[in-house]
Design a protein around this motif. Structure first.
Motif, short mmCIF file in Angstrom:
data_model
loop_
_atom_site.label_atom_id
_atom_site.label_comp_id
_atom_site.label_asym_id
_atom_site.label_seq_id
_atom_site.Cartn_x
_atom_site.Cartn_y
_atom_site.Cartn_z
N THR A 127 -4.62 9.26 -9.04
CA THR A 127 -5.07 9.60 -7.69
C THR A 127 -6.57 9.44 -7.51
O THR A 127 -7.07 9.47 -6.39
N CYS B 102 -6.40 4.30 -2.75
CA CYS B 102 -5.27 3.37 -2.72
C CYS B 102 -5.57 2.10 -1.94
O CYS B 102 -5.00 1.04 -2.23
N THR B 103 -6.47 2.17 -0.98
CA THR B 103 -6.79 0.94 -0.24
C THR B 103 -7.45 -0.09 -1.15
O THR B 103 -7.14 -1.29 -1.09
N GLN C 85 1.01 7.62 -5.99
CA GLN C 85 -0.04 8.64 -6.16
C GLN C 85 0.53 10.02 -5.84
O GLN C 85 0.19 11.01 -6.49
N GLN C 86 1.36 10.06 -4.84
CA GLN C 86 2.00 11.32 -4.46
C GLN C 86 2.84 11.88 -5.61
O GLN C 86 2.79 13.07 -5.91
N GLN D 85 0.82 -1.21 0.00
CA GLN D 85 0.00 0.00 0.00
C GLN D 85 0.86 1.26 0.00
O GLN D 85 0.50 2.27 -0.63
N LYS D 86 1.98 1.18 0.69
CA LYS D 86 2.88 2.34 0.71
C LYS D 86 3.39 2.66 -0.69
O LYS D 86 3.49 3.83 -1.08
N GLU E 183 0.61 4.41 -2.50
CA GLU E 183 0.47 5.77 -1.97
C GLU E 183 1.58 6.68 -2.51
O GLU E 183 1.32 7.79 -2.99
#
Lengths: 207, 207
Positions: free
Chosen positions: B146, B150-151, B139-140, B132-133, B136
């Motif tokens: 985005t 993300c989950t 997306q950043q 998940q990181k 994330e």
DNA sequence: CAATACAAACCGACTAGTCGGTATTAACTT
DNA sequence: AAGTTAATACCGACTAGTCGGTTTGTATTG
């Protein structure tokens, strides 16, 4: 609404699905089931040949419903993209409603004796075949990318959907509608060809 | 290669993974395990406090390995796309090698008593968090879209991969390499933004 | 001798399934 | 409508078997 008196058999099934889901088939005794609904062991074995037969019944009710819904979604539309979207929609809806059933279906299928599991496996394959046919059709019509083997694509989608039973919580922050929307978007983007993308965009999340 | 004599403990674990995978934890008795390797019940309980502890050991070996590999894949690369590809690669590889373990891991985790399952669940979440990181981060950096939560994306990927243990057969017509390639392609197409697509195309199947 | 590593017989708790019996409903007769 | 019979639905104490775990015994090693 006519208040029909539920049969003992139905009450046994309903209770068992919940109990099996929570604690697993092997950790739920027949005694506990009948105690849970205030019935007796005699009543249980009057309605079921064995504990295994009860487990089979739960399996069959669920998978038969999934097949029926999938087939209906297939018949209702006539293009691969709309069919795929309808099936994704239908499936996640079913999984939302029948989470207890599906948990039992996937966690306890090994507990079924062969006489039962054969039938169930056939029906499970039948369900997958409907989805795979949609993918194949779509590849034929060039709606879906042909460079991806349809068997793998099918199982990727199946896995994505099926896995929800492991983590989706109705009380959680995500609704099944959101999840369906995202899944649909991801699947379409992954497999729809550029030339067919126009038809697909209406089903995607706006960005 | 030094031919180390395998300890009884190791032989018990090895045999149990296979037996549990085939018939399920509850259908495999301690007697059967020890008979299978030509040992005795005394030997078993000399090495394990309980049958449950053995099950825990199998779980822990597997999930700890998955975490280690995932973390290594993460550390080895430094962009979201390369990290994601590396993790997909690693995970499917692990699933290829440890299919018996993973089957036991996902089918029998409910049989673990709470003292053990707490630890295992924490580690399982840890594995998911690494993935998940990556999402994330992506997306950043605008590598990943985005507009998708993300989950959900994470669980879609996890589901797709994990489900392979249900259908992948090493003796079947598809190799895990092919499957990985297709999965990677699908995931990248589904979540990579247009502007980052250039970096991603090298990991996709040519069409 | 003391500790380790295993073997083999044994135990006690637990559970699927049985069985003789009772309540409830349906069907038929008069 | 009332009485009679038959069939179905359900009850709950009981049993036979199973299986995780214990205990006691034995060989080996340092």
């Amino acid at each position: 609404m006519p208040m029909v008196k539920k049969t003992l058999k139905q009450r046994i099934v309903d209770a068992s699905v919940v109990l099996f889901q929570e604690d697993g088939y092997h950790n739920v005794t027949v005694d506990r089931i009948v105690e849970y609904i205030g019935a007796s062991k005699g009543g249980f074995y009057h309605n079921f040949k064995s504990k295994d037969e009860l487990l089979y019944e739960i399996h069959d009710v669920f998978i038969s419903y999934v097949i029926k819904q999938s087939q209906e979604a297939y018949d209702k539309y006539d293009t691969p993209i709309t069919r795929l979207c309808a099936m994704l929609q239908t499936l996640t809806q079913v999984f939302d409603m029948y989470q207890a059933h599906i948990t039992v279906f996937y966690e306890e299928s090994r507990s079924l004796p062969e006489e039962y599991s054969e039938i169930i496996h056939k029906k499970r394959d039948q369900y997958r075949d409907i989805l795979q046919k949609v993918i194949e059709d779509g590849q034929q019509t060039k709606d879906f990318r042909t460079e991806l083997p349809c068997t793998i694509v099918t199982m990727a989608i199946v896995g994505m959907i099926n896995w929800t039973y492991k983590w989706f919580k109705q009380s959680g922050p995500l609704t099944m509608e959101e999840i369906t929307e995202v899944f649909t978007d991801m699947v379409l983007r992954a497999i729809v060809t550029e030339q067919a993308m126009e038809e697909a965009v209406q089903f995607m999340v706006k960005g």
